[in-house]
Design a protein around this motif. Sequence first.
Motif, PDB file in Angstrom:
ATOM      1  N   LYS A 140      24.792 -47.290  60.150  1.00  0.00           N
ATOM      2  CA  LYS A 140      25.873 -46.309  60.187  1.00  0.00           C
ATOM      3  C   LYS A 140      27.003 -46.671  59.230  1.00  0.00           C
ATOM      4  O   LYS A 140      27.694 -45.780  58.722  1.00  0.00           O
ATOM      5  N   LEU A 141      27.197 -47.966  58.990  1.00  0.00           N
ATOM      6  CA  LEU A 141      28.225 -48.380  58.035  1.00  0.00           C
ATOM      7  C   LEU A 141      27.921 -47.817  56.651  1.00  0.00           C
ATOM      8  O   LEU A 141      28.814 -47.332  55.951  1.00  0.00           O
ATOM      9  N   PHE A 142      26.647 -47.862  56.263  1.00  0.00           N
ATOM     10  CA  PHE A 142      26.232 -47.373  54.945  1.00  0.00           C
ATOM     11  C   PHE A 142      26.161 -45.850  54.909  1.00  0.00           C
ATOM     12  O   PHE A 142      26.482 -45.232  53.894  1.00  0.00           O
ATOM     13  N   ASP A 143      25.759 -45.245  56.028  1.00  0.00           N
ATOM     14  CA  ASP A 143      25.700 -43.783  56.106  1.00  0.00           C
ATOM     15  C   ASP A 143      27.078 -43.160  55.899  1.00  0.00           C
ATOM     16  O   ASP A 143      27.186 -42.049  55.382  1.00  0.00           O
ATOM     17  N   GLY A 144      28.118 -43.888  56.303  1.00  0.00           N
ATOM     18  CA  GLY A 144      29.473 -43.341  56.229  1.00  0.00           C
ATOM     19  C   GLY A 144      30.205 -43.604  54.927  1.00  0.00           C
ATOM     20  O   GLY A 144      31.339 -43.157  54.757  1.00  0.00           O
ATOM     21  N   LEU A 204      25.443 -52.550  48.637  1.00  0.00           N
ATOM     22  CA  LEU A 204      24.711 -53.690  48.086  1.00  0.00           C
ATOM     23  C   LEU A 204      23.860 -54.299  49.191  1.00  0.00           C
ATOM     24  O   LEU A 204      24.390 -54.704  50.230  1.00  0.00           O
ATOM     25  N   VAL A 205      22.532 -54.369  48.995  1.00  0.00           N
ATOM     26  CA  VAL A 205      21.651 -54.840  50.071  1.00  0.00           C
ATOM     27  C   VAL A 205      20.661 -55.889  49.576  1.00  0.00           C
ATOM     28  O   VAL A 205      20.253 -55.894  48.414  1.00  0.00           O
ATOM     29  N   ASN A 206      20.288 -56.760  50.508  1.00  0.00           N
ATOM     30  CA  ASN A 206      19.241 -57.758  50.275  1.00  0.00           C
ATOM     31  C   ASN A 206      17.889 -57.052  50.376  1.00  0.00           C
ATOM     32  O   ASN A 206      17.451 -56.687  51.464  1.00  0.00           O
ATOM     33  N   ILE A 207      17.231 -56.865  49.254  1.00  0.00           N
ATOM     34  CA  ILE A 207      15.985 -56.106  49.211  1.00  0.00           C
ATOM     35  C   ILE A 207      14.786 -56.935  49.663  1.00  0.00           C
ATOM     36  O   ILE A 207      13.704 -56.398  49.939  1.00  0.00           O
ATOM     37  N   ASP A 208      14.943 -58.265  49.763  1.00  0.00           N
ATOM     38  CA  ASP A 208      13.863 -59.095  50.303  1.00  0.00           C
ATOM     39  C   ASP A 208      13.717 -58.904  51.811  1.00  0.00           C
ATOM     40  O   ASP A 208      12.676 -59.236  52.387  1.00  0.00           O
ATOM     41  N   ASP A 209      14.760 -58.400  52.450  1.00  0.00           N
ATOM     42  CA  ASP A 209      14.677 -58.029  53.859  1.00  0.00           C
ATOM     43  C   ASP A 209      14.208 -56.567  53.916  1.00  0.00           C
ATOM     44  O   ASP A 209      14.814 -55.691  53.306  1.00  0.00           O
ATOM     45  N   LYS A 210      13.148 -56.312  54.672  1.00  0.00           N
ATOM     46  CA  LYS A 210      12.571 -54.959  54.712  1.00  0.00           C
ATOM     47  C   LYS A 210      13.565 -53.909  55.213  1.00  0.00           C
ATOM     48  O   LYS A 210      13.385 -52.713  54.960  1.00  0.00           O
ATOM     49  N   GLN A 242      18.886 -45.551  52.867  1.00  0.00           N
ATOM     50  CA  GLN A 242      18.199 -44.267  52.992  1.00  0.00           C
ATOM     51  C   GLN A 242      19.109 -43.051  52.871  1.00  0.00           C
ATOM     52  O   GLN A 242      18.801 -42.103  52.164  1.00  0.00           O
ATOM     53  N   ASN A 243      20.219 -43.052  53.598  1.00  0.00           N
ATOM     54  CA  ASN A 243      21.062 -41.848  53.659  1.00  0.00           C
ATOM     55  C   ASN A 243      22.458 -42.037  53.089  1.00  0.00           C
ATOM     56  O   ASN A 243      23.311 -41.163  53.255  1.00  0.00           O
ATOM     57  N   LYS A 247      25.557 -42.117  50.531  1.00  0.00           N
ATOM     58  CA  LYS A 247      25.995 -41.389  49.333  1.00  0.00           C
ATOM     59  C   LYS A 247      26.498 -42.356  48.266  1.00  0.00           C
ATOM     60  O   LYS A 247      26.741 -41.975  47.128  1.00  0.00           O
ATOM     61  N   ALA A 248      26.687 -43.624  48.660  1.00  0.00           N
ATOM     62  CA  ALA A 248      27.267 -44.627  47.765  1.00  0.00           C
ATOM     63  C   ALA A 248      26.309 -45.005  46.635  1.00  0.00           C
ATOM     64  O   ALA A 248      25.102 -44.765  46.712  1.00  0.00           O
ATOM     65  N   LYS A 249      26.870 -45.643  45.596  1.00  0.00           N
ATOM     66  CA  LYS A 249      26.053 -46.176  44.503  1.00  0.00           C
ATOM     67  C   LYS A 249      25.253 -47.367  45.022  1.00  0.00           C
ATOM     68  O   LYS A 249      25.811 -48.255  45.670  1.00  0.00           O
ATOM     69  N   LYS A 250      23.955 -47.382  44.755  1.00  0.00           N
ATOM     70  CA  LYS A 250      23.049 -48.346  45.376  1.00  0.00           C
ATOM     71  C   LYS A 250      22.766 -49.535  44.447  1.00  0.00           C
ATOM     72  O   LYS A 250      22.444 -49.347  43.268  1.00  0.00           O
ATOM     73  N   TYR A 251      22.888 -50.738  45.016  1.00  0.00           N
ATOM     74  CA  TYR A 251      22.576 -51.973  44.295  1.00  0.00           C
ATOM     75  C   TYR A 251      21.761 -52.885  45.211  1.00  0.00           C
ATOM     76  O   TYR A 251      21.933 -52.882  46.430  1.00  0.00           O
ATOM     77  N   THR A 252      20.885 -53.688  44.598  1.00  0.00           N
ATOM     78  CA  THR A 252      20.059 -54.608  45.384  1.00  0.00           C
ATOM     79  C   THR A 252      20.129 -56.018  44.810  1.00  0.00           C
ATOM     80  O   THR A 252      20.414 -56.207  43.626  1.00  0.00           O
ATOM     81  N   TYR A 253      19.869 -57.000  45.684  1.00  0.00           N
ATOM     82  CA  TYR A 253      19.750 -58.397  45.233  1.00  0.00           C
ATOM     83  C   TYR A 253      18.556 -59.031  45.931  1.00  0.00           C
ATOM     84  O   TYR A 253      18.171 -58.616  47.024  1.00  0.00           O
ATOM     85  N   ALA A 254      17.952 -60.046  45.285  1.00  0.00           N
ATOM     86  CA  ALA A 254      16.740 -60.643  45.856  1.00  0.00           C
ATOM     87  C   ALA A 254      16.400 -61.958  45.175  1.00  0.00           C
ATOM     88  O   ALA A 254      16.780 -62.207  44.024  1.00  0.00           O
ATOM     89  N   LEU A 255      15.650 -62.786  45.881  1.00  0.00           N
ATOM     90  CA  LEU A 255      15.041 -63.996  45.315  1.00  0.00           C
ATOM     91  C   LEU A 255      13.571 -63.750  44.987  1.00  0.00           C
ATOM     92  O   LEU A 255      12.995 -64.399  44.118  1.00  0.00           O
ATOM     93  N   LYS A 256      12.944 -62.808  45.707  1.00  0.00           N
ATOM     94  CA  LYS A 256      11.492 -62.609  45.578  1.00  0.00           C
ATOM     95  C   LYS A 256      11.108 -61.267  44.961  1.00  0.00           C
ATOM     96  O   LYS A 256      10.037 -61.143  44.377  1.00  0.00           O
TER      97      LYS A 256
END
Length: 487
Positions: free
Chosen positions: A223-227, A235-241, A248-249, A251-260
Motif C-alpha cells: 500500500k505504501l507503493f500503491d499510494g 526502489l525495490v530489491n528485485i532479488d526478493d520475489k 505492480q500498481n 504510479k511512481a518511477k520504478k527502479y530496481t537493485y539486485a546482487l543476482k
Amino acid sequence: MKLLKDILYGVSLSAVSGDTNVMVNNVHFDSRKVEMDDVFVAVRGTVTDGHKYIQKAVDSGARAIVCEELPELMVNGVTYLQVVNCNSALAIIASNFYDNPSKNLKLVGVTGTNGKTTVTTLLYHLFKKAGFKVGLISTIKVLVDEKEYKTSHTTPDVLTINDYLSKMNAAGVEFCFMEVSSHGIHQKRAEGLYFEGAIFTNLSHDHLDYHKTFADYRDTKKKLFDGLPKTAFALVNIDDKNGLVMLQNTKAKKYTYALKSFANYRGQILEKQFNGQLLKVDDNELWSKLIGDFNAYNLLAIYAAADILGLEKMETLRLMSELDNVDGRFQYYISKGKITAIVDYAHTPDALKNVLITINALRTGNENVITVVGCGGDRDKSKRPVMGHIASEMSNQVIFTSDNPRTESPTVIIEEMEAGVEPQNTRKVLSIENRKQAIKTACKLALANDIILVAGKGHETYQETNGVRVDFDDFKEVKEALSSLGK
C-alpha cells in the motif's frame, strides 16, 4: 490556534453536527490529553475504542469530535464530525494541523522485514556527510538534523510524525529518511504524507500475530507503493520475489537493485572479511565496514537512493566507505582473548539465518559458533520453532533464553523454540531463562577464536517483563562478561 474547517481539508465527512468555522487549539486521539478547545479523534485501537471516551473528551473541553459513529448524546456548542475511518481522518487532520510539513522536504520511506533501520540510518549519515541538513525517523531514534529524540515505535503515530516533520521544516532539513512498518501502514500512520520515494528491502516471516497471513502482510507493505504519486520513485530489491509485487500498481518511477538479477543498480561481493567486505557497485569497487550479503543489499539500496536523489555517484561511493555499522546490527567486539562477540537485532527466522550464514562464511572452520537467542512474548508464535531449528542447525552450541517475554511465560516461549530442534541437534542446546546468565555461560564456553552471537534484541537497552522494563544491553553484557572472565 487553527480554524477547524482548515484542518478538515481533504477529510471525507459523512455527517456534520455543529459549526466548522471555529478555532481549535490542538488535536488528540488520547482523551486523557484533551484540554479546552481541542479536537478529539475517536480512533479504534488494538487495545481500546476511542468512541468510549467521547464524553470524557467533551467534559475536558473538546471543541470538536471526529468519530465513526455519532454518540446518542450530542452537547450544544461541540462540533461532531462523522467519518468512515478515524485513522485515515486523523492522518489528514494531523498533516493539515502542522501545515503539511512533508511537502517542504524530501521524505523517503523505507519498508521491508529486515534492513529498515540500517538503510534509513545510513542514508541519514550519508547525506549528512554530503553536507545536507537531514532528518531521521527510525526504530532507534528520531533525529531533527543533529537534535535527537527517543522513540518507542518503528512508525510513530501521525501526530508525532507531523510534529517531527514540522520541527525539521523549522530546522531547514532538506531530506528525511523514515522507517515505515506494516503496523504503521495498516493503522494509516503514513497517510497524509507526501513521499519523495519509497524503498523495499525484503519480505520474510514476521508479524503474523498481527496480519494473520503472509499475503496480508505483503499487501499491507504494498500500500505504501500503491499510494505514491507519479512524481515519486519506487526502489525495490528485485532479488526478493515480492519486489515486483510492490511495483505492480504504483504510479511512481520504478527502479530496481539486485546482487543476482538484472537490475537498474547491480552489485557483486568480491571479498569478505570480519572487518568489512569489498563490493563491485555499477562497475566501481567499494570497501565497506558492513559485512554480510544482507548488508550488501542494504548498501546497494543506499547507493541507488542517493543516485536517484541527485548525489554524484563517485562521491556517494567515497562517503559510503566511511559509514559504520548501526548499533545492534552486526555490532561486534573482539576480546583480548581473541573471542569475537556479535550482537544483532535478528528477531525473525530470515534475519537469524542471514547472520549465521555470514558468520559461517567468514569462519576458517576451527572456531565454534555459540548462539544466544530468544523470542519475544506477545508476538508471532509460529516463528519460535523455526528460529530454534535455524539456531541449532547452524551453530556449534545454542543457548535458548528470554528475550522480552512481556506478558508470556519465558519458560513456555523457550519450550516452543525447543520444539523446532532436530533430534541430532539436541545435544547442542542449553536453555537458560535468565538472559544475563545465558550470555555469561556462552562466554564461559568460548575459547580463543570462537564466535559468540547474541541475537534478538540488538540496539535495545531494556528487557520487558509484565509491563516492567529493566535496563539490559546485550553488547554491554557480553563485553563485561568476557572481561570479568579474563577472556
